[in-house]
Write a protein that holds these residues in place. Structure first.
Motif, short mmCIF file in Angstrom:
data_model
loop_
_atom_site.label_atom_id
_atom_site.label_comp_id
_atom_site.label_asym_id
_atom_site.label_seq_id
_atom_site.Cartn_x
_atom_site.Cartn_y
_atom_site.Cartn_z
N TYR A 69 0.48 14.78 7.05
CA TYR A 69 -0.86 14.92 7.63
C TYR A 69 -0.80 15.37 9.09
O TYR A 69 -1.77 15.89 9.62
CB TYR A 69 -1.64 13.61 7.49
CG TYR A 69 -2.03 13.34 6.05
CD1 TYR A 69 -2.70 14.32 5.31
CD2 TYR A 69 -1.74 12.13 5.42
CE1 TYR A 69 -3.05 14.10 3.99
CE2 TYR A 69 -2.09 11.91 4.10
CZ TYR A 69 -2.75 12.90 3.39
OH TYR A 69 -3.10 12.69 2.09
N VAL A 120 1.67 4.74 -1.98
CA VAL A 120 0.98 5.59 -2.97
C VAL A 120 1.84 5.57 -4.23
O VAL A 120 3.02 5.93 -4.20
CB VAL A 120 0.77 7.03 -2.45
CG1 VAL A 120 0.17 7.91 -3.54
CG2 VAL A 120 -0.14 7.01 -1.23
N ARG A 130 -8.23 3.17 -3.66
CA ARG A 130 -7.23 2.54 -2.81
C ARG A 130 -6.26 3.59 -2.24
O ARG A 130 -5.93 3.57 -1.06
CB ARG A 130 -6.47 1.49 -3.61
CG ARG A 130 -5.80 0.48 -2.72
CD ARG A 130 -5.00 -0.50 -3.55
NE ARG A 130 -4.29 -1.39 -2.66
CZ ARG A 130 -4.81 -2.50 -2.17
NH1 ARG A 130 -6.06 -2.83 -2.47
NH2 ARG A 130 -4.11 -3.28 -1.37
N GLU A 131 -5.85 4.50 -3.11
CA GLU A 131 -4.95 5.58 -2.65
C GLU A 131 -5.61 6.37 -1.52
O GLU A 131 -4.97 6.72 -0.53
CB GLU A 131 -4.62 6.51 -3.83
CG GLU A 131 -3.69 7.64 -3.43
CD GLU A 131 -3.64 8.77 -4.45
OE1 GLU A 131 -3.73 8.48 -5.65
OE2 GLU A 131 -3.50 9.93 -4.02
N ILE A 157 -5.40 4.38 1.60
CA ILE A 157 -4.05 4.44 2.19
C ILE A 157 -3.86 5.76 2.93
O ILE A 157 -3.43 5.79 4.08
CB ILE A 157 -2.96 4.31 1.09
CG1 ILE A 157 -3.05 2.96 0.38
CG2 ILE A 157 -1.58 4.50 1.69
CD1 ILE A 157 -2.21 2.87 -0.90
N ARG A 158 -4.25 6.83 2.25
CA ARG A 158 -4.07 8.15 2.86
C ARG A 158 -4.85 8.27 4.16
O ARG A 158 -4.36 8.82 5.15
CB ARG A 158 -4.49 9.25 1.88
CG ARG A 158 -3.48 9.44 0.76
CD ARG A 158 -3.94 10.49 -0.25
NE ARG A 158 -3.00 10.59 -1.35
CZ ARG A 158 -1.91 11.36 -1.33
NH1 ARG A 158 -1.66 12.10 -0.26
NH2 ARG A 158 -1.10 11.39 -2.35
N ASN A 190 0.80 -1.23 0.00
CA ASN A 190 0.00 0.00 0.00
C ASN A 190 0.83 1.28 0.00
O ASN A 190 0.59 2.18 0.80
CB ASN A 190 -0.97 0.02 1.19
CG ASN A 190 -2.20 -0.82 0.90
OD1 ASN A 190 -2.49 -1.13 -0.25
ND2 ASN A 190 -2.91 -1.20 1.94
N LEU A 247 -9.39 0.44 1.35
CA LEU A 247 -8.14 -0.33 1.33
C LEU A 247 -8.34 -1.68 0.66
O LEU A 247 -7.42 -2.26 0.10
CB LEU A 247 -7.63 -0.55 2.75
CG LEU A 247 -6.84 0.61 3.34
CD1 LEU A 247 -6.59 0.38 4.82
CD2 LEU A 247 -5.52 0.78 2.62
N ARG A 248 -9.55 -2.20 0.73
CA ARG A 248 -9.85 -3.50 0.16
C ARG A 248 -10.10 -3.42 -1.35
O ARG A 248 -10.13 -4.42 -2.03
CB ARG A 248 -11.10 -4.06 0.86
CG ARG A 248 -10.96 -5.50 1.28
CD ARG A 248 -12.22 -5.94 1.98
NE ARG A 248 -12.17 -5.74 3.42
CZ ARG A 248 -13.25 -5.55 4.18
NH1 ARG A 248 -14.45 -5.51 3.65
NH2 ARG A 248 -13.12 -5.41 5.47
N ARG A 266 -8.95 5.96 -7.80
CA ARG A 266 -7.96 6.15 -6.74
C ARG A 266 -8.51 5.80 -5.37
O ARG A 266 -8.00 6.27 -4.35
CB ARG A 266 -7.44 7.58 -6.79
CG ARG A 266 -6.49 7.76 -7.96
CD ARG A 266 -6.51 9.14 -8.48
NE ARG A 266 -5.90 10.06 -7.55
CZ ARG A 266 -5.91 11.38 -7.72
NH1 ARG A 266 -6.50 11.89 -8.77
NH2 ARG A 266 -5.33 12.16 -6.86
#
Lengths: 236, 426
Positions: A111, A96, B332-333, B336-337, A94, B423-424, B330
């Motif tokens: 963040y 980016v 998934r991105e 993650i964020r 994971n 995330l999945r 995006r």
């Protein structure tokens, strides 16, 4: 330091096919511990990980992380907890994709609102800690699986979290690379004095930790110290 | 924080340049057409203003006009010496030479000259098989001050010509081309003018340049076109019994306030005509027409620009569409964020800034394209290009606003994603 008391997690609440995934889980994880939570798929370990990682709230029960009770928090407050107290390492890395290794490590600090220069400084330090000092400006797709996971570990350490939560960190790696990643966790545990929670279905991996908690059908069915084997392993 | 988001958004747009450009296209076209239309509108407006100014916005026309009846409601005052009436004024109702000289004496310090003209009707100049159509205009010596006459050779009508009822004429270069094809020096030559019931001989004292876009422009071919032939006003009126005038034009000094002066002239002539129950003399100027034409053009420009602006809305919807696709891609991105601690507003800001960057870059390209189109159209229309700075500024702000407005929904959608689900997402 991390306390779960009678945690219950249910899905489809009130409906006929209500699903109870976690059934009164109570668990205390001490500071500096390297602990494995093992269980087959469907045992509820992913759900438990989500709750420990403040990605999700329990339906019932009390969860205290580093002195902060996490039950009725808003989404933004949970984000803050994750940002400051939890470092995630995922099976699928994971990272980016569009930003380089250095920027990926900087993200949690971004963040948190840490100034650019300080962020960059620390990200460089962390990447050299995981042995990635030569590939700091590489994009994720230019890195191998093992390298990606090392960047992810550096990222997990960014905000000096209370716990590092590793969900099958070697699941997508070959044995050799997997061992390298495990050695990295050992090193971080030893040198950085971090609390590490390893979630896995791999017993071999679990045996490299200090304590093994076994989960089955949403209940803890085993909680044994592995300290003797751990000491042996770390001196080898 | 903002700046880092900008660089982040820029780098994420760079990864998909074609898509970003196509998304911008709607905004580019919208902004470009608004800017082009407004530029062309401005150019036309200033061109019309210049044309009208050439007719003399410093001129004030005094014209005899029938008095409105007591019960007449909202009767429009004709702008120049046009008489709308069922009745014809008698000689005593018209403006006399004495009135003009009294008026001239009274306002000597503010007026440059008084232009008087009298139409002598249409006629034809003939010499064997050569001919040229003319419209005869009797003028006084101040006429040239109030109207633009570009002399190529010779001189204009003088007071002496007027006093002596001289048969002299100032003709157009077009007439010269038709009547003197050999191109000899025409000043001093004579021409025969055939009128319905008379033939007169005039000596040419001057040649002026015919203005294609001037007030007396003709649409006929060069061979048949009718051009104005200026003669002394006294000569034009020689055969006419009526020696008084229905109107005359005052040329004010350049620094005078025309509107104020018009009012003073009006009250002066109100006094002169106080005893006349049916007729009055009314003063008017071209600024009124200029204002009307300008505001009409402005309204048209605005209307067309609004229609063009609708294409901006369509462009905005395009931006929203692509942003929604981008959010899905995006997911998934975003997961993650969020796992790493991004709050709702962090994600919102990231996507909003991305949308705004797309529309602002589109806006800037659109502004440049629109200006180029405006210049091109001005060249084709033959008017001076005129860009509106406030319009450029407004377009910039507007394109930013479109990004904010149409980016808001996709950004909120992104920010609301559940981190576990995200995330999945594969």
């Amino acid at each position: 330091m991390l306390q779960l008391r009678e945690i219950v997690k249910r899905y489809f609440i009130g409906e006929p096919n209500e699903l109870e995934v976690l059934r009164k889980i109570s668990l205390i994880i001490n500071e500096g511990e390297f602990i494995a939570i093992v269980g087959q798929s469907g045992s509820g370990k992913s759900t438990l990980m989500n709750i420990i990682g403040a990605l999700d709230r329990p339906t019932e029960g009390l969860y205290i992380l580093d002195g902060t009770p996490i039950a009725e928090m808003t989404d933004n407050e949970l984000s803050e907890i994750r940002n400051e107290k939890v470092g995630f390492v995922f099976q699928t890395f994971n990272l980016v994709a569009k930003i380089n290794a250095l920027s990926n490590v900087e993200l949690p600090m971004f963040y948190k609102g840490i100034p650019k220069r300080e962020r960059r400084e620390r990200a460089k330090y962390l990447l050299s800690l995981v042995g990635m000092q030569d590939r700091m400006t590489h994009m994720p797709n230019e890195l191998s699986g093992g390298q990606k996971q090392r960047v992810a570990i550096a990222r997990a350490l960014a905000n000096e979290p209370s716990i590092i939560l590793a969900d099958e960190p070697t699941g997508n790696l070959d044995t050799e690379t997997g061992n390298m990643v495990m050695d990295l966790f050992m090193k971080i545990h030893r040198e950085e004095k971090r609390t590490i929670v390893l979630i896995t279905h791999n017993d071999e991996l679990a045996k490299k930790t200090q304590r093994i908690v076994t989960l089955r059908d949403g209940r803890i069915v085993g909680d044994e110290s592995n300290i003797a084997a751990f000491e042996r392993g770390s001196t080898v | 924080m903002i700046w880092e988001n900008v660089t982040l958004a820029a780098s994420s747009l760079k990864t998909n340049k074609t898509r970003a450009l196509l998304t911008m296209l709607g905004i580019i076209i919208g902004i470009a057409s608004v800017i082009a239309i407004v530029s062309i509108g401005n150019a036309l407006e200033s061109s019309v203003s210049t044309d009208l100014a050439a007719l003399g916005t410093a001129n004030i026309t005094i014209a005899v006009q029938e008095r409105e009846k007591e019960n007449a409601i909202g009767r429009l005052r004709p702008p120049t010496g046009v008489i709308i009436t069922g009745k014809t004024p008698t000689s005593s109702d018209l403006i006399t030479e004495t009135m003009i000289s009294d008026f001239k004496a009274r306002f000597a310090d503010v007026i440059q000259g008084i232009s008087i003209s009298y139409s002598g009707g249409s006629a034809t100049a003939r010499d064997m098989e050569l001919y040229a159509n003319v419209s005869i205009l009797g003028i006084n010596k101040d006429y040239a001050t109030a109207n633009t006459i570009t002399l190529l050779s010779g001189r204009i009508i003088s007071q002496q010509d007027i006093d002596g009822f001289a048969n002299v004429a100032v003709v157009s270069d077009k007439l010269v081309e038709n009547m003197f094809p050999l191109g000899t020096d025409t000043v001093g030559k004579t021409i025969k003018i055939y009128k319905p019931n008379s033939i007169d001989i005039y000596t040419i004292i001057g040649v002026y340049e015919y203005a294609q876009d001037g007030p007396f422009a003709s649409t006929a071919s060069d061979r048949d076109m009718q051009t104005v032939m200026y003669i002394p006003v006294s000569t034009a009126k020689k055969d006419v019994l009526e020696k008084n005038f229905t109107s005359f034009t005052v040329v004010a000094n350049a620094d005078e306030d025309i509107t104020q002066l018009t009012d003073s002239f009006q009250s002066y002539f109100d006094g002169v005509y106080a005893g006349n129950r049916d007729w009055k003399a009314s003063a008017s100027n071209l600024t009124l027409i200029l204002d009307t034409v300008t505001s009409t053009l402005n309204t048209i420009t605005l209307a067309v620009a609004v229609i063009a602006a609708i294409s901006l809305i369509v462009g905005g919807i395009g931006v929203m569409n692509i942003m929604l696709v981008s959010v899905t891609e995006r997911t998934r991105e975003i997961g993650i964020r969020k796992a790493l601690g991004a709050k709702t507003f962090h994600i919102q800001l990231q996507f909003l800034i991305e949308a705004v960057i797309v529309t602002v870059i589109g806006g800037i390209i659109g502004i440049m394209l629109g200006l180029a189109l405006g210049v091109l159209a001005s060249l084709i229309l033959g008017v001076a290009a005129s860009a509106s700075i406030p319009m450029i500024f407004l377009s910039f702000i507007f394109s930013m606003a479109i990004g904010l407005f149409f980016g808001l929904y996709p950004a909120s959608k992104a920010a609301k994603l559940d981190p576990i689900e995200a995330l999945r997402y594969e």
